[in-house]
Design a protein around this motif. Structure first.
Motif, PDB file in Angstrom:
ATOM      1  N   UNK A 130       0.839  -1.195   0.000  1.00 15.54           N
ATOM      2  CA  UNK A 130       0.000   0.000   0.000  1.00 15.54           C
ATOM      3  C   UNK A 130       0.868   1.236   0.000  1.00 15.54           C
ATOM      4  N   UNK A 131       0.295   2.345  -0.494  1.00 19.41           N
ATOM      5  CA  UNK A 131       1.024   3.599  -0.455  1.00 19.41           C
ATOM      6  C   UNK A 131       1.101   4.089   0.978  1.00 19.41           C
ATOM      7  N   UNK A 132       2.186   4.741   1.319  1.00 21.19           N
ATOM      8  CA  UNK A 132       2.340   5.227   2.680  1.00 21.19           C
ATOM      9  C   UNK A 132       2.735   6.679   2.688  1.00 21.19           C
ATOM     10  N   UNK A 133       3.056   7.161   3.883  1.00 22.63           N
ATOM     11  CA  UNK A 133       3.485   8.547   4.026  1.00 22.63           C
ATOM     12  C   UNK A 133       4.823   8.726   3.350  1.00 22.63           C
ATOM     13  N   UNK A 134       5.071   9.909   2.868  1.00 24.01           N
ATOM     14  CA  UNK A 134       6.309  10.160   2.123  1.00 24.01           C
ATOM     15  C   UNK A 134       7.340  10.810   3.019  1.00 24.01           C
ATOM     16  N   UNK A 135       8.629  10.508   2.723  1.00 21.96           N
ATOM     17  CA  UNK A 135       9.736  11.194   3.365  1.00 21.96           C
ATOM     18  C   UNK A 135      10.290  12.198   2.371  1.00 21.96           C
ATOM     19  N   UNK A 136      10.993  13.194   2.859  1.00 18.58           N
ATOM     20  CA  UNK A 136      11.487  14.244   1.979  1.00 18.58           C
ATOM     21  C   UNK A 136      12.355  13.697   0.861  1.00 18.58           C
ATOM     22  N   UNK A 137      13.190  12.660   1.180  1.00 23.31           N
ATOM     23  CA  UNK A 137      14.112  12.141   0.182  1.00 23.31           C
ATOM     24  C   UNK A 137      13.617  10.845  -0.431  1.00 23.31           C
ATOM     25  N   UNK A 138      12.469  10.350   0.004  1.00 24.32           N
ATOM     26  CA  UNK A 138      12.097   8.995  -0.359  1.00 24.32           C
ATOM     27  C   UNK A 138      11.034   8.893  -1.427  1.00 24.32           C
ATOM     28  N   UNK A 139      10.320   9.946  -1.716  1.00 19.98           N
ATOM     29  CA  UNK A 139       9.235   9.827  -2.685  1.00 19.98           C
ATOM     30  C   UNK A 139       7.960   9.394  -1.993  1.00 19.98           C
ATOM     31  N   UNK A 140       6.883   9.204  -2.777  1.00 19.45           N
ATOM     32  CA  UNK A 140       5.572   8.969  -2.195  1.00 19.45           C
ATOM     33  C   UNK A 140       5.210   7.503  -2.013  1.00 19.45           C
ATOM     34  N   UNK A 141       5.708   6.602  -2.873  1.00 19.48           N
ATOM     35  CA  UNK A 141       5.268   5.217  -2.843  1.00 19.48           C
ATOM     36  C   UNK A 141       6.062   4.410  -1.830  1.00 19.48           C
ATOM     37  N   UNK A 142       5.373   3.487  -1.175  1.00 14.60           N
ATOM     38  CA  UNK A 142       6.055   2.577  -0.273  1.00 14.60           C
ATOM     39  C   UNK A 142       6.841   1.563  -1.095  1.00 14.60           C
ATOM     40  N   UNK A 143       8.069   1.322  -0.707  1.00 18.10           N
ATOM     41  CA  UNK A 143       8.879   0.330  -1.397  1.00 18.10           C
ATOM     42  C   UNK A 143       9.201  -0.819  -0.447  1.00 18.10           C
ATOM     43  N   UNK A 144       9.426  -1.986  -1.017  1.00 15.98           N
ATOM     44  CA  UNK A 144       9.805  -3.156  -0.235  1.00 15.98           C
ATOM     45  C   UNK A 144      11.226  -3.554  -0.594  1.00 15.98           C
ATOM     46  N   UNK A 145      12.064  -3.653   0.411  1.00 13.17           N
ATOM     47  CA  UNK A 145      13.454  -4.053   0.224  1.00 13.17           C
ATOM     48  C   UNK A 145      13.653  -5.408   0.895  1.00 13.17           C
ATOM     49  N   UNK A 146      13.949  -6.418   0.098  1.00 12.15           N
ATOM     50  CA  UNK A 146      14.229  -7.736   0.649  1.00 12.15           C
ATOM     51  C   UNK A 146      15.670  -7.812   1.119  1.00 12.15           C
ATOM     52  N   UNK A 147      15.879  -8.409   2.279  1.00  9.85           N
ATOM     53  CA  UNK A 147      17.227  -8.598   2.813  1.00  9.85           C
ATOM     54  C   UNK A 147      17.460 -10.079   3.021  1.00  9.85           C
ATOM     55  N   UNK A 189      22.182  -3.671   9.720  1.00  8.19           N
ATOM     56  CA  UNK A 189      21.733  -2.482  10.449  1.00  8.19           C
ATOM     57  C   UNK A 189      22.232  -1.206   9.776  1.00  8.19           C
ATOM     58  N   UNK A 190      23.485  -1.221   9.350  1.00  8.92           N
ATOM     59  CA  UNK A 190      24.029  -0.051   8.658  1.00  8.92           C
ATOM     60  C   UNK A 190      23.291   0.233   7.362  1.00  8.92           C
ATOM     61  N   UNK A 191      22.941  -0.829   6.636  1.00  4.91           N
ATOM     62  CA  UNK A 191      22.192  -0.700   5.384  1.00  4.91           C
ATOM     63  C   UNK A 191      20.844  -0.028   5.626  1.00  4.91           C
ATOM     64  N   UNK A 192      20.108  -0.499   6.620  1.00  2.00           N
ATOM     65  CA  UNK A 192      18.788   0.071   6.901  1.00  2.00           C
ATOM     66  C   UNK A 192      18.898   1.522   7.363  1.00  2.00           C
ATOM     67  N   UNK A 193      19.942   1.821   8.122  1.00  5.13           N
ATOM     68  CA  UNK A 193      20.104   3.189   8.611  1.00  5.13           C
ATOM     69  C   UNK A 193      20.328   4.164   7.465  1.00  5.13           C
ATOM     70  N   UNK A 194      20.971   3.703   6.392  1.00  4.73           N
ATOM     71  CA  UNK A 194      21.203   4.581   5.237  1.00  4.73           C
ATOM     72  C   UNK A 194      19.883   5.041   4.628  1.00  4.73           C
ATOM     73  N   UNK A 195      18.873   4.170   4.640  1.00  8.76           N
ATOM     74  CA  UNK A 195      17.558   4.551   4.131  1.00  8.76           C
ATOM     75  C   UNK A 195      16.910   5.596   5.039  1.00  8.76           C
ATOM     76  N   UNK A 196      17.018   5.396   6.327  1.00  5.57           N
ATOM     77  CA  UNK A 196      16.450   6.358   7.281  1.00  5.57           C
ATOM     78  C   UNK A 196      17.147   7.707   7.122  1.00  5.57           C
TER      79      UNK A 196
END
Length: 341
Positions: free
Chosen positions: A34-51, A65-72
Motif C-alpha cells: 500500500x502507499x504510505x506517508x512520504x519522506x522528503x528524500x524517499x518519494x511517495x510510494x512505499x517500497x519493499x526491500x528484501x534482505x 543495520x548499517x544498510x537500513x540506517x542509510x535509508x532512514x
C-alpha cells in the motif's frame, strides 16, 4: 568490556552459531503493497526491500543495520515509505536460493544480499530486480559481476576484502619470531579461498608459511584448529563459518597459548588478540547509500562500480591477548582505534 582511546563504544560479543530452525518467514518491519506517508528524500510510494542474510553473526548483523540506517538517513520512514523484509538462510545454500526465489515472486523493489552465498543465489534467481550485495570478498571470483568497475548486470554492491597483507604483518609485529601461521576456513566459500591465497603470498614475503585446514560446517572448527599442529599463530579470515564459531577456534588457541589475529573487529570481540579491519556497520551503510541511488535517482547497477570500505581500524583485545599468552607491544596498543579491556 570497556573501549578506550579515540572511540567510546561497547563492542558486542560475537554472535552465537546460526540457529537450526530456518527463518523463511523473515523479520519484517511492516506490511507491503500500500502507499504510505512520504519522506522528503524517499518519494511517495512505499517500497519493499528484501534482505537475504546468509547466516547470523555479529559482522553480518552489523552490515544489515548499517544498510537500513542509510535509508532512514535518506529520508525514508521505516514501515511507512520503506519495508524491510528480512530473511536468514542459517548457512544453508538451498535456503538462500529459496529466499531469492521468494523475493522474485513477491515482487521486491530491491534486494540486499549479505555474504557471498546469498549474493550468488540472488544473482541466479533475480534477473529482473536490482540487487546490491555486501560482505562479499571477491565479486568477480564469485561470478557476481563482470568487473568491479562495470558490473554489467542488475547487481552491484560493496566488497569486504580485508587488508590481508596488513593483517599478516600484524602477526609478525606482535610475534616477531613467528614462522608458521595456521588458517581454518570453509571449503565451500570462494571469498575464503581468495583470502587464504593472499595470506599465503603475504606470509611468504615475510618469511613465514601458512598451514591450512578446511571445514564444511561450524561443528568441525575445533577439530580443524587442533589439526593445525605446532603453529606460532592462527589467522581467521572473513569466513561465515569461522565468524559463527570463532569461540571454538579461540578456545583451542587459549589452551595451547597461540596468538590469534582476526580479519575484522568481530573476531577480536570473540577472542582474537587484534586486527586491522573494516567496520561492517559503515560498510552496510555505504551499501545502503548505493541502494538509495538506485531506487531514488534511477542509477543502473550495471554501471555502478563495486565499492570497498573507505577506511580500516586497528582493534586490540587486551584480555584476549592475556588469555592467549601474548603480550601486545605498547606501541601497537597506543595506536589502536579500539581497545577492548
Amino acid at each position: 568490556m570497556a573501549i578506550t582511546r579515540f572511540r567510546h563504544r561497547t563492542l558486542a560479543v560475537v554472535g552465537l552459531a546460526a540457529a537450526t530452525a530456518l527463518a523463511l518467514s523473515g523479520c519484517t518491519s511492516g506490511t507491503s503493497g500500500a502507499d504510505g506517508a512520504s519522506g522528503d528524500a524517499a518519494g511517495d510510494a512505499k517500497i519493499t526491500v528484501g534482505i537475504s542474510q546468509f547466516v547470523q553473526h555479529t559482522a553480518l548483523d552489523a552490515a544489515a543495520e548499517g544498510f537500513k540506517q542509510a535509508f532512514i538517513d535518506a529520508g525514508y520512514v521505516d514501515g511507512e515509505t520503506v519495508v524491510f523484509d528480512e530473511k536468514n538462510a542459517n548457512a544453508e545454500v538451498a535456503t538462500a536460493t529459496t529466499i531469492a526465489q521468494t523475493f522474485a515472486t513477491d515482487g521486491a523493489d530491491l534486494v540486499l544480499a549479505i555474504a557471498t552465498p546469498s549474493a550468488q543465489a540472488a544473482a541466479q534467481n533475480l534477473a529482473d530486480v536490482p540487487v546490491v550485495f555486501t560482505a562479499v570478498t571477491d565479486p568477480v571470483a564469485a561470478d557476481l559481476v563482470a568487473s568491479v568497475d562495470k558490473p554489467g548486470g542488475n547487481i552491484t554492491g560493496t566488497s569486504d576484502m580485508s587488508p590481508v597483507a596488513d593483517q599478516i604483518a600484524l602477526i609478525q609485529e606482535i610475534k616477531p619470531d613467528a614462522k608458521k601461521i595456521g588458517v581454518v576456513y570453509g571449503s565451500g566459500e570462494v571469498n575464503s579461498s581468495v583470502q587464504v591465497e593472499l595470506a599465503r603470498a603475504a606470509a611468504k614475503k615475510l618469511g613465514m608459511e601458512v598451514v591450512e585446514a578446511t571445514v564444511t560446517n561450524a561443528s568441525e572448527l575445533m577439530q580443524a584448529t587442533e589439526s593445525l599442529g605446532d603453529v606460532d599463530a592462527i589467522y581467521t579470515p572473513s569466513d561465515n563459518l569461522v565468524a559463527s564459531g570463532i569461540g571454538a577456534i579461540v578456545g583451542v588457541a587459549e589452551d595451547k597459548g597461540i596468538l590469534v589475529v582476526g580479519s575484522d573487529s568481530t573476531h577480536v570481540e570473540g577472542g582474537a588478540a587484534a586486527t586491522v579491519g573494516i567496520d561492517y556497520t559503515k560498510l552496510g551503510h555505504q551499501t545502503g547509500e548505493m541502494a538509495v541511488r538506485i531506487l531514488k535517482d534511477g542509477e543502473d547497477p550495471a554501471t555502478m562500480a563495486v565499492e570497498t570500505s573507505k577506511d580500516t581500524e586497528l582493534t586490540v583485545n587486551l584480555g584476549a591477548a592475556k588469555r592467549l599468552g601474548v603480550e601486545l607491544p605498547a606501541e601497537l596498543v597506543d595506536r589502536a582505534v579500539n581497545v577492548i579491556k
